[in-house]
Design an enzyme around this catalytic site. Sequence first.
Site: not given
Length: 379
Positions: A24-29, A50, A118, A142, A214
């Site tokens: 699951a890639m949120s775009g954070g580190v 997502l 969530c 993560g 968010c």
Amino acid sequence: MARTSSLNSLGIAKAPVDTRVVVAMSGGVDSSVTAALLKEQGYDVVGVTLQLYDHGVAIGKSGACCAGQDIQDARQVAERLSIPHYILDYESRFRAEVMDSFADAYARGETPVPCIACNRTVKFRDLLKTARELGAEALATGHYVRRVMGPAGPELHRGADPARDQSYFLFGTTREQLGFLRFPLGDLPKSETRALASRFGLTVADKPDSQDICFVPGGNYASVVQKLRPEAVEPGEIVDMAGTVVGHHEGIVRYTVGQRRGLALGGRDGTDNDPLYVVRLEPETRRVVVGPRAALGRGEIELYDVNWLDAPHAGSLSVLVRVRSSQALRPAEIELTGEGAVVRFPEPEIGVSPGQACVAYDRSTGSRVLGGGFIRRFA
């Protein structure tokens, strides 16, 4: 590729190259490093991002987990790692499961934790199902928590770094979900995660952590509730515990139990003008009830919507609990009931907010998450 009977680093009896893992890639580190670590270990990694609520594009806000820039960052990381990357539109289910529930809770005089909702629904229920459909044998995130194999199967434990531990937000994870989930960062401090991001050459290595919910721009949750439930933002009275009107408000959604600042009561005749706190919210009458700090103490609370990860038990169990995400662990007794659970404190707990979660940990080490539930409104 030949399969192996020994377990790989994820506890699966396959060679990493034969093991598909959805990240699951949120775009954070954090999620980016998770994907990079698994790719480096030879796993068949598939990144999924997502699309939940893209207010970032609408208001130009950066740093929120659902913003458009974050999707671009996740895509760039996936390209850097040479892994497949999919963007799934979960906006409608996020609105129903998280945003609407968030607004409804505030309208009921509660203080919700949308990140828990969530994780329980959109991520660990819906995304997990999608991961299975993609042929994955694990879903990795993560989160800073640990999955530890115990005598009865996988257990959920606090992250090794107390400053980053996210176990409070994951108490709703079921035993079945734990069998499929993996948390590669659970043993790392955040500093090491950022160092790894730099080593992997990821553009998000120095990206700031998001501090906001968010879908709540700038932390102004009252404006979000007003948009979703206009009827919940109606003026009313602020009264003391004897029912005397001491002020007025512009909507109970702007208040939470334990709040002291922002009451704007001014001088109060017939009192000693000691500080007053929000003691109770009464949505039926639109009243905010205030009182002295001592009135905030709760020796006992009731929980609903309980998720219990430990073996069932009869009677009271000695545990450690926290009733807020940033709170230190407190000793308590918990008793499971047919409708939820009752938690009793040896000393009154101050500032317990209905709608928040109460999460129980094992008494001996405070490491293992035994379960938890949401705090019921009290009279």
